[in-house]
Design a protein around this motif. Structure first.
Motif, short mmCIF file in Angstrom:
data_model
loop_
_atom_site.label_atom_id
_atom_site.label_comp_id
_atom_site.label_asym_id
_atom_site.label_seq_id
_atom_site.Cartn_x
_atom_site.Cartn_y
_atom_site.Cartn_z
N PHE A 168 0.83 -1.24 0.21
CA PHE A 168 0.10 0.04 0.03
C PHE A 168 0.69 1.31 0.05
CE2 PHE A 168 -2.29 3.43 1.99
CZ PHE A 168 -3.58 3.29 1.77
N THR A 169 1.90 1.24 0.72
CA THR A 169 2.63 2.41 0.97
C THR A 169 3.41 2.64 -0.20
OG1 THR A 169 2.99 1.97 3.22
CG2 THR A 169 4.65 3.67 2.29
N PHE A 170 4.05 1.47 -0.89
CA PHE A 170 4.82 1.62 -2.14
C PHE A 170 3.94 2.18 -3.17
CE2 PHE A 170 5.69 -0.34 -6.18
CZ PHE A 170 6.99 0.24 -6.48
N LEU A 171 2.81 1.64 -3.39
CA LEU A 171 1.96 2.34 -4.39
C LEU A 171 1.46 3.76 -4.41
CD1 LEU A 171 -1.00 -0.47 -4.78
CD2 LEU A 171 0.84 -0.07 -6.48
N LEU A 172 1.53 4.34 -3.01
CA LEU A 172 1.26 5.76 -2.78
C LEU A 172 2.62 6.46 -3.23
CD1 LEU A 172 -0.42 8.04 -1.50
CD2 LEU A 172 0.62 7.45 0.71
N LEU A 173 3.86 6.03 -2.62
CA LEU A 173 4.91 6.46 -3.12
C LEU A 173 5.18 6.52 -4.78
CD1 LEU A 173 7.34 5.04 -0.15
CD2 LEU A 173 6.48 7.45 -0.28
N LEU A 174 4.75 5.52 -5.18
CA LEU A 174 5.02 5.41 -6.62
C LEU A 174 4.18 6.58 -7.51
CD1 LEU A 174 5.95 3.72 -9.49
CD2 LEU A 174 3.80 2.21 -9.02
N TYR A 197 8.54 -7.07 -7.04
CA TYR A 197 8.96 -7.42 -5.54
C TYR A 197 7.47 -7.39 -4.71
CZ TYR A 197 10.74 -7.38 -0.85
OH TYR A 197 10.85 -7.51 0.62
N TYR A 198 6.97 -6.49 -4.96
CA TYR A 198 5.56 -6.24 -3.88
C TYR A 198 4.17 -6.85 -4.62
CZ TYR A 198 8.00 -2.96 -1.09
OH TYR A 198 8.99 -2.07 -0.07
#
Length: 614
Positions: free
Chosen positions: A327-333, A363-364
């Motif tokens: 979830f955090t990665f998608l937001l940062l992306l 990876y995610y």
């Protein structure tokens, strides 16, 4: 020295130097900093460029210029007038009807022109006066035309879809791991694209209700006339989607047919322009094609260098240590891509950023097709964000308004696009991907057909004379490793099925014959295991006998005489018994002699003596 060159390269990039030159310089600079020889590090990535025109990417490279050319042909014709007339007849009666017409017309037009600003130029002059006349505020009308100039990029055959598919395909390991197919990616944006258009239409309807914009009367006759005039062009995107989703042709073939179709339609049917106009269309479109190809080719070398330097692996390690969830990665992306969209055009952003984040996204566990849709929506929004939002500057020039005013006018539509982005990002099910095409060898197809015939067209089980059952399951199990025997076994069931279709008098005889033939055919395989050993021993014994007889004729010892000669066997036994008596006495002495002769394939003579002392 290395850091001075790096700073110089960054200055060139921010000063507006051509992206392909910057990327080629970055590849050279990276090769200079790696431990191996410069020629090996720089020459390897460059050599990979030459293979792009002959590998699977060649189909996509043939597609890009053809669809760009088709878009420029539609822009030069009166396609925009026909689309607006039809959309107005269909939707103009609704609340915010003309605003919805603007959104739909921009989406359809952008499919072919790409987000190059052509949509604003071609449709802006037609729609802007109509919106003002209908009662929409100037600020809203300005934001509507500008904000929807790139809204069709998720629908095939928009060029950014092909660019993303090509660049992701260049990431060989990830592409093979995820079974990447650019043809399937073309359909992945259909549902998210409709979500995006729907969010923008909600803003248009709300604005029309707020300002009480009057609606026009629905006229079925006008809708029918507009549809007939626009139908030959309206059918193009629908036909392309249908052909690609069903796998009837590859993208390059579809693109070539589209250009041919438009050539005939615009010149000989609509007669919107003459043959000499094609020269100007060709020069404009090929200039864009050349730019895209240069950037893609140099990005291939740059991507190979990143892989050699293990930059994607390092980014994955960093994300693993610092980003705790998908979830955090998608937001940062999304934040990263919005920032990139402020600085680069859509093609440059895909080519530069995708090789860096693709490995981290994998990876995610982010599906690459979903990743592509997120990329394109973010970069659509990037066309409306300063300092390099291309549509802002085109609209400013077209409508003679300051860039800051155009930016403010687009804010409601940027908000709607961001909302759609969040929906698509965190609801992956919205990214529907067409199923892969079924492919295989001819032998595989024959096996499928044969198995189908055997499973549907024959009985399941028969009784053999010994009381045992012969069934499909027993054939599969007993002859699992012998395809020929399994096919023959199943063939018996088919033969008996055919026999039972005959008259009763003939059916019984036919069935008994088929069963008898199968028993006779399968018996050698059943008895082979019992008799093989004895036969081989017998053959070996005979050959040993012949060899032994030949040796005996040379004067060797008679102990190895052939066993299959009866007279020799008896003499040998007598000789052996005498030898044993001579050898085996525990006390006393004894002597013995023995002779033996035999005839057969050879002759042999043997003598023996023995002495024992107590």
């Amino acid at each position: 020295m290395f850091y001075l060159l790096l700073i110089g390269l960054l200055l060139l990039f921010f000063s507006g130097a051509p992206l392909f030159a910057v990327m080629l310089g970055a590849a050279a600079l990276g090769a200079y900093g790696l431990p191996r020889d410069f020629t090996a590090e720089f020459g390897g990535p460059l050599s990979s460029i030459y293979g792009l025109g002959t590998k699977d990417e060649a189909i996509i490279f043939a597609t890009i210029p053809l669809f760009i050319y088709a878009g420029y042909m539609m822009a030069a014709a009166k396609t925009s007038d026909r689309l607006v007339r039809f959309a107005n007849g269909l939707l103009g009666w609704m609340p915010g009807g003309l605003a919805i017409v603007t959104i739909v017309a921009c989406a359809i037009f952008t499919i072919f022109t790409g987000a190059s600003g052509v949509t604003i130029v071609a449709l802006g002059g037609l729609l802007m006066p109509a919106l003002l006349k209908a009662g929409y505020p100037e600020k809203f009308a300005l934001g509507l035309v500008t904000g929807n100039g790139s809204v069709g990029l998720l629908f095939p055959p928009a060029v950014p879809l092909f660019v993303f598919g090509t660049v992701y395909g260049l990431q060989r390991e990830l592409a093979e791991k995820n079974n990447w197919d650019t043809g399937r990616f073309l359909g992945a944006g259909l549902v998210p694209g409709l979500v995006l258009v729907g969010c923008l239409c909600i803003v248009a309807v709300a604005a029309a209700i707020k300002w009480k914009v009057p609606r026009q009367k629905f006229e079925l006759g006008e809708l029918g006339r507009a549809f007939l005039v626009a139908f030959p062009e309206l059918i193009i995107p629908l036909a392309i989607i249908a052909v690609l989703v069903n796998g009837w042709a590859n993208p390059a073939q579809v693109a070539a047919l589209t250009v041919l179709y438009l050539f005939i339609l615009e010149i000989f049917v609509y007669r919107d322009f003459k043959l000499k106009t094609l020269w100007g269309i060709s020069t404009e479109s090929l200039a864009l094609v050349g730019t895209i190809f240069l950037v893609i080719y140099t990005s291939s070398a740059f991507s190979n260098l990143l892989v050699t330097a293990k930059v994607p692996q390092d980014l994955v390690e960093w994300a693993r240590d610092n980003v705790d969830s998908k979830f955090t990665f998608l937001l940062l992306l999304n934040v990263l891509l919005l920032l990139v969209g402020m600085m680069m055009d859509i093609f440059s952003a895909i080519i530069v950023v995708l090789p860096l984040v693709a490995g981290v996204a994998d990876y995610y566990g982010i599906n690459p097709y979903h990743l592509g849709v997120i990329f394109l929506i973010n970069l659509e929004i990037g066309y409306l964000t300063p300092p390099v939002g291309l549509n802002l500057f085109i609209a400013s020039f077209k409508f003679q308004r300051p860039v800051i005013d155009v930016t403010r006018a687009t804010l409601p539509f940027i908000g709607a696009m961001v909302f759609a982005l969040m929906l698509v990002t965190y609801i992956p099910a919205l990214t529907w991907v067409p199923p892969p095409k079924r492919t295989g060898t001819m032998s595989g197809l024959q096996s499928i057909v044969q198995e189908g015939v055997q499973s549907v067209g024959s009985i399941d089980e028969i009784k053999l004379p010994d009381g045992s059952a012969l069934s499909k399951a027993s054939c599969e199990q007993k002859y699992a490793e012998d395809e020929d025997m399994k096919d023959s076994c199943l063939g018996v069931l088919i033969d008996i099925t055919d026999c039972r279709k005959l008259p009763a008098a003939e059916a019984k005889e036919c069935e008994d014959t088929a069963i008898a033939d199968w028993i006779e055919y399968s018996k050698p395989d059943e008895d082979e295991g019992d008799g093989d050993g004895e036969d081989e021993d017998s053959e070996d014994e005979d050959s040993e006998d012949e060899d032994s007889e030949d040796e005996d004729s040379e004067g060797e010892e008679a102990d190895a005489g052939p066993e299959d000669e009866d007279s020799e066997d008896e003499d040998s036994e007598e000789e052996d018994s005498e030898d044993e008596e001579a050898d085996g006495g525990p006390d006393g002495t004894g002597t013995g002699t023995g002779t033996g002769t035999g005839t057969g394939t050879g002759t042999g003579v043997g003598t023996g003596t023995g002495t024992a002392t107590p």
